[in-house]
Write a protein that holds these residues in place. Structure first.
Motif, PDB file in Angstrom:
ATOM      1  N   PRO A 307       0.652  -0.608   0.342  1.00 32.87           N
ATOM      2  CA  PRO A 307      -0.150  -0.089  -0.215  1.00 32.87           C
ATOM      3  C   PRO A 307       0.493   1.156   0.251  1.00 32.87           C
ATOM      4  N   ALA A 308       1.687   1.161   0.297  1.00 31.14           N
ATOM      5  CA  ALA A 308       2.591   2.475   0.789  1.00 31.14           C
ATOM      6  C   ALA A 308       3.684   2.500  -1.172  1.00 31.14           C
ATOM      7  N   VAL A 309       2.822   2.148  -1.936  1.00 31.83           N
ATOM      8  CA  VAL A 309       3.361   2.666  -3.258  1.00 31.83           C
ATOM      9  C   VAL A 309       2.486   2.734  -4.425  1.00 31.83           C
ATOM     10  N   VAL A 310       1.287   2.335  -3.409  1.00 33.18           N
ATOM     11  CA  VAL A 310       0.102   2.268  -4.778  1.00 33.18           C
ATOM     12  C   VAL A 310      -0.670   4.204  -4.932  1.00 33.18           C
ATOM     13  N   ALA A 311      -0.185   4.772  -6.121  1.00 29.93           N
ATOM     14  CA  ALA A 311      -1.263   5.851  -5.946  1.00 29.93           C
ATOM     15  C   ALA A 311      -0.511   7.001  -5.925  1.00 29.93           C
ATOM     16  N   GLN A 312       0.665   6.519  -5.851  1.00 29.09           N
ATOM     17  CA  GLN A 312       1.840   7.821  -4.860  1.00 29.09           C
ATOM     18  C   GLN A 312       2.803   8.013  -6.507  1.00 29.09           C
ATOM     19  N   SER A 313       2.777   9.142  -6.446  1.00 27.62           N
ATOM     20  CA  SER A 313       4.410   9.855  -7.374  1.00 27.62           C
ATOM     21  C   SER A 313       5.393   9.123  -8.201  1.00 27.62           C
ATOM     22  N   ALA A 314       6.162   8.772  -8.331  1.00 27.49           N
ATOM     23  CA  ALA A 314       7.606   8.420  -9.347  1.00 27.49           C
ATOM     24  C   ALA A 314       8.314   8.638  -8.080  1.00 27.49           C
ATOM     25  N   PRO A 315       8.972   9.689  -8.420  1.00 27.52           N
ATOM     26  CA  PRO A 315       9.457  10.266  -7.177  1.00 27.52           C
ATOM     27  C   PRO A 315       9.453  10.377  -5.757  1.00 27.52           C
ATOM     28  N   ASP A 316       8.582  10.081  -5.456  1.00 30.20           N
ATOM     29  CA  ASP A 316       8.439   8.900  -4.335  1.00 30.20           C
ATOM     30  C   ASP A 316       7.462   7.792  -4.181  1.00 30.20           C
ATOM     31  N   ILE A 317       7.909   6.359  -4.797  1.00 32.95           N
ATOM     32  CA  ILE A 317       7.692   5.902  -5.161  1.00 32.95           C
ATOM     33  C   ILE A 317       9.531   5.644  -5.217  1.00 32.95           C
ATOM     34  N   ARG A 325      19.017   7.961  -7.456  1.00 35.53           N
ATOM     35  CA  ARG A 325      19.981   8.902  -8.808  1.00 35.53           C
ATOM     36  C   ARG A 325      19.124   9.842 -10.047  1.00 35.53           C
ATOM     37  N   PRO A 326      19.957  10.900  -9.732  1.00 34.42           N
ATOM     38  CA  PRO A 326      18.767  12.259  -9.638  1.00 34.42           C
ATOM     39  C   PRO A 326      17.602  12.343 -10.271  1.00 34.42           C
ATOM     40  N   ALA A 327      18.078  11.377 -11.929  1.00 31.26           N
ATOM     41  CA  ALA A 327      16.994  11.900 -12.831  1.00 31.26           C
ATOM     42  C   ALA A 327      15.582  11.003 -12.291  1.00 31.26           C
ATOM     43  N   LEU A 328      15.685  10.513 -11.450  1.00 32.24           N
ATOM     44  CA  LEU A 328      14.601   9.933 -10.460  1.00 32.24           C
ATOM     45  C   LEU A 328      13.864  11.188  -9.546  1.00 32.24           C
ATOM     46  N   ALA A 329      14.428  12.149  -9.037  1.00 32.60           N
ATOM     47  CA  ALA A 329      13.720  12.293  -8.632  1.00 32.60           C
ATOM     48  C   ALA A 329      12.936  13.610  -9.521  1.00 32.60           C
ATOM     49  N   HIS A 330      12.879  13.816 -10.755  1.00 31.61           N
ATOM     50  CA  HIS A 330      12.334  14.939 -11.263  1.00 31.61           C
ATOM     51  C   HIS A 330      11.328  13.363 -13.019  1.00 31.61           C
ATOM     52  N   ALA A 331      11.583  12.039 -12.444  1.00 26.60           N
ATOM     53  CA  ALA A 331      10.768  11.245 -13.115  1.00 26.60           C
ATOM     54  C   ALA A 331       9.582  11.896 -12.722  1.00 26.60           C
ATOM     55  N   ARG A 332       8.372  11.418 -14.208  1.00 23.42           N
ATOM     56  CA  ARG A 332       6.831  11.596 -14.580  1.00 23.42           C
ATOM     57  C   ARG A 332       6.462   9.814 -14.138  1.00 23.42           C
ATOM     58  N   PHE A 333       7.464   8.658 -14.433  1.00 21.92           N
ATOM     59  CA  PHE A 333       6.840   7.011 -14.560  1.00 21.92           C
ATOM     60  C   PHE A 333       8.078   7.196 -14.505  1.00 21.92           C
ATOM     61  N   LEU A 334       8.453   5.599 -13.879  1.00 18.76           N
ATOM     62  CA  LEU A 334       9.257   4.923 -13.419  1.00 18.76           C
ATOM     63  C   LEU A 334       9.217   3.648 -14.727  1.00 18.76           C
ATOM     64  N   MET A 335      10.128   3.148 -15.724  1.00 14.55           N
ATOM     65  CA  MET A 335       9.942   2.059 -16.527  1.00 14.55           C
ATOM     66  C   MET A 335      10.909   0.581 -16.164  1.00 14.55           C
ATOM     67  N   VAL A 336      10.685  -0.429 -15.947  1.00 13.29           N
ATOM     68  CA  VAL A 336      11.839  -1.729 -15.876  1.00 13.29           C
ATOM     69  C   VAL A 336      11.547  -2.271 -17.132  1.00 13.29           C
ATOM     70  N   GLU A 337      12.494  -3.112 -17.639  1.00 13.00           N
ATOM     71  CA  GLU A 337      12.356  -4.192 -19.212  1.00 13.00           C
ATOM     72  C   GLU A 337      12.080  -5.364 -18.257  1.00 13.00           C
TER      73      GLU A 337
END
Length: 480
Positions: A307-317, A325-337
């Motif tokens: 529940p700690a990650v549900v409907a939270q922002s990408a930087p918070d997750i 990584r600095p870029a993640l502090a401004h990301a709109r969404f995260l991607m994983v392969e």
């Protein structure tokens, strides 16, 4: 069951859920019986009144602020837009619809259809959309001259309570009975909700599959919806920047509270790297293998989605996963392969967060197979999407995949539940057909809140001969 009141030595008796619900149902039924005598114009005025309770700008914002404050899910600005857009869209759908008296005539068949109420509706609603989903069900129920009793989730109780106060104020304005729209009293317990399901005339459920199964087991006619896990194909001929912009807008809206937001992207090899580049330009951040492992641990620390990650922002997750990584502090969404699908690969399932899983397909046949496996893993019946210029590929998805909706070149979360630029009904509850264990395969809409009486008159006989029915068959197979 009894409990001792603070400061007193005598126990207090907890209310019997059967009696609490029976009293509410009696009030709702009395109001519904009066409302059943309303004409179409009066009904439409009542529905409009209920809609204004949410659409009025200050109220829409108030409800959004309460929802984010008390559920911790999503963000205020997107909920404001969702409350307004979904309610405006539904009112557009309902405005010209006939739901009182004769609603259709088929002279060639001798059939006349008459709309009748179902009675008292029990509406079970989730915490993810604690204003938009209840008002959607309230408006649909009222359109059919029904009363409705809402059972909100514990987190969404305060939002729903305020919503119904606002609806009551509008019902007062048009002189309609307040008891047409009621809510279970706090605390909303499992016992109260189960009793509500048993005592009403129809149950409509959006939310956990536990509630859906409970509704089906209640003995009351029930409409439930299935689980989402939307896969979207990016085809070899897709407009990559357009696709990326739409996917980003959909995946990040309200921090992905919608079951219709993209969960998995299946990208054809021919455009894989350019598509990832377009997604990164749209605000996505592709994680390295080590970052993916840390994100997985944070998202499924106890073996199920946290529940700690549900409907939270990408930087918070990212911060919750210890990704600095600095870029993640401004990301709109995260991607994983990802390459795997199934219980040992949790990224292949619904994530309810701005996290996208990316699969690489050799060609369209491979993309089709990956998409099929993703749906059978989770989300069968719900929907899929594709960004393409190839209509044969679109039709193949519609003809062969276990989905009730195929969304073409659109932002999935906005399109699936109805949009001003497509023909699907505005709804926050998507039926998934038998693939998803549901009794409906379309978007929940006002017709699901109607009984329809059919008058049948005689017509000229239309009785075929035996040869007309069997002649071609017998001639074809006479020698076999």
């Amino acid at each position: 069951m009894s409990a001792t009141e603070p400061g007193r030595g005598t126990p207090s008796v907890s209310p019997d859920p059967r009696e609490v619900v029976a009293a509410l149902v009696a009030r709702a039924r009395a109001a519904q019986q009066a409302y059943e005598r309303y004409g179409q114009a009066q009904v439409d005025e009542v529905v409009t009144a209920a809609a204004w309770a949410v659409v009025e700008p200050s109220r829409s914002r108030e409800l959004a602020e309460i929802a984010v404050r008390d559920t911790g899910l999503g963000n205020v600005e997107d909920k404001v837009r969702k409350n307004r857009r979904k309610t405006m869209g539904l009112l557009r759908d309902l405005r010209a619809a006939r739901s009182v008296g004769v609603i259709a005539e088929y002279p060639e068949k001798g059939i006349v259809e008459i709309a009748r109420p179902v009675g008292v509706v029990g509406a079970i609603v989730p915490s993810t959309n604690p204003a938009a989903t209840p008002i959607n069900k309230i408006m649909n129920a009222l359109k059919g001259r029904n009363a409705v009793i809402v059972s909100p989730s514990p987190k969404g109780l305060s939002t729903c309570t305020r919503l119904i106060e606002l609806v009551h104020a509008e019902l007062d304005r048009v002189g309609a009975p307040r008891d047409l729209v009621l809510q279970l009293p706090a605390p909303v317990t499992k016992a109260l909700t189960e009793e509500l399901m048993r005592q009403v005339d129809l149950v409509v459920v959006t939310g956990s599959q536990g509630n859906v199964r409970g509704a089906y087991a209640s003995g009351t006619p029930a409409i439930g919806v299935g689980t989402g896990n939307v896969p979207v194909i990016i085809d070899a001929d897709a407009d990559l920047d357009d696709a990326a912009a739409k996917i980003a807008a959909s995946k990040t809206f309200d921090n992905a509270t919608s079951c219709s937001s993209e969960n998995n992207l299946v990208i054809l090899d021919a455009v894989y790297r350019p598509a990832l580049g377009a997604l990164e330009r749209a605000g996505g951040a592709l994680l390295a293998a080590e970052e993916k492992a840390r994100l997985r641990q944070a998202m499924w620390a106890q073996g199920k989605l946290s529940p700690a990650v549900v409907a939270q922002s990408a930087p918070d997750i990212a911060r919750a996963a210890g990704l600095a990584r600095p870029a993640l502090a401004h990301a709109r969404f995260l991607m994983v392969e990802e390459t795997g699908i199934g219980k040992d690969h949790p990224f292949s399932r619904e994530k309810l967060s701005p996290v996208l899983t990316v699969y690489r397909a050799k060609d369209f046949d491979d993309a089709f197979e990956i998409t099929r496996r993703l749906l059978l893993n989770q989300g069968a019946g719900h929907s899929c999407g594709i960004h393409t210029r190839n209509d044969e590929h679109v039709m193949r998805l519609g003809l062969e995949l276990p989905v009730c909706r195929v969304i073409v070149n659109q932002a999935h979360a906005f399109a699936t539940g109805g949009s001003f630029d497509n023909g699907l009904p505005f709804s926050l509850s998507m039926g998934c057909g038998t693939w998803g264990g549901n009794s409906i395969s379309d978007n929940l809409n006002y017709r699901h809140f109607l009984n329809i009486t059919r008058i049948a008159r005689t017509i000229p006989p239309d009785e075929p001969t035996e040869d007309e029915l069997f002649g071609a068959y017998l001639r074809k197979y006479s020698d076999k």
